[in-house]
Design a protein around this motif. Structure first.
Motif, PDB file in Angstrom:
ATOM      1  N   HIS A 159      -4.651  -0.529  -5.554  1.00 28.50           N
ATOM      2  CA  HIS A 159      -3.631  -1.482  -5.096  1.00 28.50           C
ATOM      3  C   HIS A 159      -2.634  -0.777  -4.175  1.00 28.50           C
ATOM      4  CE1 HIS A 159      -0.774  -4.809  -5.146  1.00 28.50           C
ATOM      5  NE2 HIS A 159       0.160  -3.928  -5.440  1.00 28.50           N
ATOM      6  N   ALA A 160      -2.197   0.432  -4.559  1.00 25.67           N
ATOM      7  CA  ALA A 160      -1.264   1.188  -3.726  1.00 25.67           C
ATOM      8  C   ALA A 160      -1.893   1.523  -2.376  1.00 25.67           C
ATOM      9  CB  ALA A 160      -0.857   2.472  -4.457  1.00 25.67           C
ATOM     10  N   ARG A 161      -3.165   1.889  -2.394  1.00 27.13           N
ATOM     11  CA  ARG A 161      -3.858   2.227  -1.142  1.00 27.13           C
ATOM     12  C   ARG A 161      -3.877   1.037  -0.196  1.00 27.13           C
ATOM     13  NH1 ARG A 161      -8.766   1.319   0.858  1.00 27.13           N
ATOM     14  NH2 ARG A 161      -9.445   0.275  -1.054  1.00 27.13           N
ATOM     15  N   ARG A 162      -4.119  -0.163  -0.744  1.00 25.33           N
ATOM     16  CA  ARG A 162      -4.189  -1.353   0.107  1.00 25.33           C
ATOM     17  C   ARG A 162      -2.822  -1.744   0.650  1.00 25.33           C
ATOM     18  NH1 ARG A 162      -5.788  -5.427  -3.192  1.00 25.33           N
ATOM     19  NH2 ARG A 162      -6.148  -4.183  -5.048  1.00 25.33           N
ATOM     20  N   VAL A 163      -1.771  -1.547  -0.158  1.00 28.54           N
ATOM     21  CA  VAL A 163      -0.417  -1.830   0.325  1.00 28.54           C
ATOM     22  C   VAL A 163      -0.089  -0.924   1.509  1.00 28.54           C
ATOM     23  CG1 VAL A 163       2.045  -1.723  -0.239  1.00 28.54           C
ATOM     24  CG2 VAL A 163       0.443  -2.708  -1.883  1.00 28.54           C
ATOM     25  N   LEU A 164      -0.402   0.360   1.378  1.00 22.90           N
ATOM     26  CA  LEU A 164      -0.121   1.303   2.461  1.00 22.90           C
ATOM     27  C   LEU A 164      -0.990   1.016   3.683  1.00 22.90           C
ATOM     28  CD1 LEU A 164       0.203   4.631   0.444  1.00 22.90           C
ATOM     29  CD2 LEU A 164       2.045   3.365   1.565  1.00 22.90           C
ATOM     30  N   ARG A 165      -2.229   0.583   3.459  1.00 22.31           N
ATOM     31  CA  ARG A 165      -3.155   0.352   4.566  1.00 22.31           C
ATOM     32  C   ARG A 165      -2.721  -0.819   5.444  1.00 22.31           C
ATOM     33  NH1 ARG A 165      -9.518  -0.539   3.443  1.00 22.31           N
ATOM     34  NH2 ARG A 165      -8.735  -2.486   2.536  1.00 22.31           N
ATOM     35  N   ARG A 166      -2.089  -1.840   4.847  1.00 25.40           N
ATOM     36  CA  ARG A 166      -1.703  -2.996   5.654  1.00 25.40           C
ATOM     37  C   ARG A 166      -0.343  -2.829   6.321  1.00 25.40           C
ATOM     38  NH1 ARG A 166      -1.985  -5.759   0.347  1.00 25.40           N
ATOM     39  NH2 ARG A 166       0.096  -5.973  -0.563  1.00 25.40           N
ATOM     40  N   ALA A 167       0.354  -1.719   6.064  1.00 23.15           N
ATOM     41  CA  ALA A 167       1.647  -1.471   6.703  1.00 23.15           C
ATOM     42  C   ALA A 167       1.466  -1.205   8.195  1.00 23.15           C
ATOM     43  CB  ALA A 167       2.345  -0.287   6.040  1.00 23.15           C
ATOM     44  N   GLU A 168       2.255  -1.893   9.026  1.00 24.32           N
ATOM     45  CA  GLU A 168       2.149  -1.753  10.472  1.00 24.32           C
ATOM     46  C   GLU A 168       3.319  -0.974  11.083  1.00 24.32           C
ATOM     47  OE1 GLU A 168       0.833  -5.229  12.729  1.00 24.32           O
ATOM     48  OE2 GLU A 168       0.560  -6.303  10.839  1.00 24.32           O
ATOM     49  N   ASN A 169       4.313  -0.620  10.310  1.00 25.64           N
ATOM     50  CA  ASN A 169       5.469   0.096  10.852  1.00 25.64           C
ATOM     51  C   ASN A 169       5.180   1.584  10.997  1.00 25.64           C
ATOM     52  OD1 ASN A 169       5.464  -0.247   7.920  1.00 25.64           O
ATOM     53  ND2 ASN A 169       7.300   1.017   7.920  1.00 25.64           N
ATOM     54  N   ALA A 170       5.684   2.167  12.068  1.00 26.01           N
ATOM     55  CA  ALA A 170       5.425   3.584  12.357  1.00 26.01           C
ATOM     56  C   ALA A 170       6.062   4.504  11.320  1.00 26.01           C
ATOM     57  CB  ALA A 170       5.954   3.924  13.754  1.00 26.01           C
ATOM     58  N   ASP A 171       7.162   4.069  10.708  1.00 23.18           N
ATOM     59  CA  ASP A 171       7.860   4.913   9.731  1.00 23.18           C
ATOM     60  C   ASP A 171       7.456   4.581   8.291  1.00 23.18           C
ATOM     61  OD1 ASP A 171       9.022   2.430   9.969  1.00 23.18           O
ATOM     62  OD2 ASP A 171      11.077   3.135   9.697  1.00 23.18           O
ATOM     63  N   ARG A 172       6.217   4.145   8.112  1.00 26.31           N
ATOM     64  CA  ARG A 172       5.723   3.855   6.759  1.00 26.31           C
ATOM     65  C   ARG A 172       5.582   5.169   5.976  1.00 26.31           C
ATOM     66  NH1 ARG A 172       1.880   2.963  10.513  1.00 26.31           N
ATOM     67  NH2 ARG A 172      -0.032   4.220  10.492  1.00 26.31           N
ATOM     68  N   PRO A 173       5.497   5.084   4.645  1.00 25.93           N
ATOM     69  CA  PRO A 173       5.345   6.302   3.829  1.00 25.93           C
ATOM     70  C   PRO A 173       4.141   7.131   4.279  1.00 25.93           C
ATOM     71  CG  PRO A 173       5.853   4.416   2.445  1.00 25.93           C
ATOM     72  CD  PRO A 173       5.613   3.869   3.821  1.00 25.93           C
ATOM     73  N   GLY A 174       4.306   8.427   4.201  1.00 25.46           N
ATOM     74  CA  GLY A 174       3.282   9.331   4.713  1.00 25.46           C
ATOM     75  C   GLY A 174       2.265   9.764   3.671  1.00 25.46           C
ATOM     76  N   GLU A 175       1.528  10.816   4.016  1.00 24.75           N
ATOM     77  CA  GLU A 175       0.428  11.286   3.180  1.00 24.75           C
ATOM     78  C   GLU A 175       0.914  11.805   1.833  1.00 24.75           C
ATOM     79  OE1 GLU A 175      -3.105  12.102   1.609  1.00 24.75           O
ATOM     80  OE2 GLU A 175      -2.709  10.911   3.416  1.00 24.75           O
ATOM     81  N   GLY A 176       2.127  12.382   1.806  1.00 26.35           N
ATOM     82  CA  GLY A 176       2.651  12.885   0.542  1.00 26.35           C
ATOM     83  C   GLY A 176       2.794  11.784  -0.492  1.00 26.35           C
ATOM     84  N   THR A 177       3.323  10.634  -0.067  1.00 24.89           N
ATOM     85  CA  THR A 177       3.465   9.493  -0.973  1.00 24.89           C
ATOM     86  C   THR A 177       2.096   8.953  -1.365  1.00 24.89           C
ATOM     87  OG1 THR A 177       5.596   8.875   0.003  1.00 24.89           O
ATOM     88  CG2 THR A 177       4.404   7.165  -1.185  1.00 24.89           C
ATOM     89  N   ALA A 178       1.192   8.858  -0.386  1.00 28.33           N
ATOM     90  CA  ALA A 178      -0.156   8.363  -0.667  1.00 28.33           C
ATOM     91  C   ALA A 178      -0.847   9.265  -1.689  1.00 28.33           C
ATOM     92  CB  ALA A 178      -0.968   8.290   0.618  1.00 28.33           C
ATOM     93  N   ARG A 179      -0.619  10.569  -1.589  1.00 28.67           N
ATOM     94  CA  ARG A 179      -1.256  11.516  -2.516  1.00 28.67           C
ATOM     95  C   ARG A 179      -0.727  11.301  -3.939  1.00 28.67           C
ATOM     96  NH1 ARG A 179       0.513  15.788  -0.385  1.00 28.67           N
ATOM     97  NH2 ARG A 179      -1.003  15.781   1.321  1.00 28.67           N
ATOM     98  N   ARG A 180       0.580  11.109  -4.079  1.00 29.85           N
ATOM     99  CA  ARG A 180       1.163  10.870  -5.403  1.00 29.85           C
ATOM    100  C   ARG A 180       0.638   9.569  -6.008  1.00 29.85           C
ATOM    101  NH1 ARG A 180       7.301  10.834  -6.201  1.00 29.85           N
ATOM    102  NH2 ARG A 180       6.546  10.800  -8.355  1.00 29.85           N
ATOM    103  N   LEU A 181       0.470   8.546  -5.162  1.00 30.71           N
ATOM    104  CA  LEU A 181       0.051   7.241  -5.666  1.00 30.71           C
ATOM    105  C   LEU A 181      -1.406   7.218  -6.111  1.00 30.71           C
ATOM    106  CD1 LEU A 181       1.963   4.910  -3.196  1.00 30.71           C
ATOM    107  CD2 LEU A 181       2.287   5.055  -5.666  1.00 30.71           C
ATOM    108  N   ARG A 182      -2.155   8.247  -5.770  1.00 30.22           N
ATOM    109  CA  ARG A 182      -3.520   8.340  -6.291  1.00 30.22           C
ATOM    110  C   ARG A 182      -3.519   8.552  -7.806  1.00 30.22           C
ATOM    111  NH1 ARG A 182      -4.978  12.430  -1.473  1.00 30.22           N
ATOM    112  NH2 ARG A 182      -5.038  10.911   0.224  1.00 30.22           N
ATOM    113  N   LEU A 183      -2.356   8.940  -8.346  1.00 27.91           N
ATOM    114  CA  LEU A 183      -2.213   9.145  -9.784  1.00 27.91           C
ATOM    115  C   LEU A 183      -1.678   7.903 -10.492  1.00 27.91           C
ATOM    116  CD1 LEU A 183      -0.569  12.700  -9.741  1.00 27.91           C
ATOM    117  CD2 LEU A 183      -3.001  12.129  -9.993  1.00 27.91           C
ATOM    118  N   ALA A 184      -1.529   6.785  -9.758  1.00 25.21           N
ATOM    119  CA  ALA A 184      -1.013   5.559 -10.368  1.00 25.21           C
ATOM    120  C   ALA A 184      -2.044   4.945 -11.306  1.00 25.21           C
ATOM    121  CB  ALA A 184      -0.620   4.568  -9.276  1.00 25.21           C
TER     122      ALA A 184
END
Length: 259
Positions: A159-184
């Protein structure tokens, strides 16, 4: 069984049904890859109308499509159909979870608003009115009422991956946040703000703010703040995602000032 709203061949194969469903959905790319892969093994299907609302300006229906897979398990897709396209054209959206389709339906008036909270009437502002921008800014600044979180363990990392994937803003959360959310392993969704405009409105814009709160395996919590709005040149829906509430509300305020 074929879709109750469609007039296709009643002997349509399940394979053809799946292809048609995925082909007409605006967000089919947003479905989990595992869901699409499992659908390839569907042997039979059944479709039913789940809920419906019809008014002078809005037609909105939700359908439940259930598939019997080759391994003997069942898979359900939720379809949202609404006439908010240009010229009242129908739009189709697909979701893998019931809470997701309900969340999507909440963007649409009048049933999208909480039964005890009519934003359009109680706040009474119009983005076409320059003087009312101050009212909007004050509303955007309101804190979210404290509510207990009911975390649900339901493929939360995806679910977190899909939320990040549909973000269109250039200042969206980066890889560090995506890496942490893999533990959700659990998540909770809250609608923090909602202001919708009539579907036929060309000058106004709709804004909705969601908090996606995640519980991680290390016991910590992490939230993504998703802004859905129609403050785009062609009035289409756009998603932006931020790491904190203040940044998300600042983005809504900025978008409300840009025609």
């Amino acid at each position: 069984m074929n879709d109750p709203r469609d007039s296709h061949d009643p002997y349509e194969t399940t394979e053809t049904h799946v292809e048609r469903l995925l082909g007409r959905a605006l967000n089919s790319f947003d479905l989990p890859d595992t869901t699409v892969e499992r659908l390839e093994t569907a042997l039979a299907h059944s479709s039913a109308l789940y809920s419906s609302h019809h008014s002078a300006s809005l037609h909105r229906s939700m359908y439940r499509h259930t598939y019997l897979l080759a391994d003997g398990t069942a898979l359900t897709l939720w379809e949202l159909v609404h006439n908010t396209g240009r010229g009242r054209a129908e739009h189709h959206e697909l979701y893998a979870e019931e809470d997701e389709v309900r969340l999507a339906a909440s963007r649409l008036l009048p049933t999208g608003l909480d039964p005890g909270w009519d934003v359009e009437r109680s706040d009474g502002f119009d983005l076409d009115d320059e003087g009312d921008l101050e009212s909007l800014n004050a509303l955007l600044a309101r804190p979210i009422p404290a509510q207990p979180r009911m975390y649900v363990s339901d493929n939360s990392a995806d679910h977190a991956r899909r939320v990040l994937r549909r973000a269109e803003n250039a200042d969206r959360p980066g890889e560090g946040t995506a890496r942490r959310l893999r533990l959700a392993f659990a998540h909770h969704i809250t609608q923090a703000f909602g202001r919708q405009c009539p579907a036929e409105s060309r000058r106004g814009a709709g804004f909705t703010l969601y908090e996606h709160a995640f519980l991680l395996l290390d016991g910590s919590e992490l939230s993504l703040w998703e802004v859905e709005h129609t403050a785009t040149p062609d009035g289409r829906h756009m998603c932006e995602v931020y790491e904190n509430e203040r940044a998300a509300r600042d983005a809504m305020e900025h978008r409300s000032r840009v025609r």
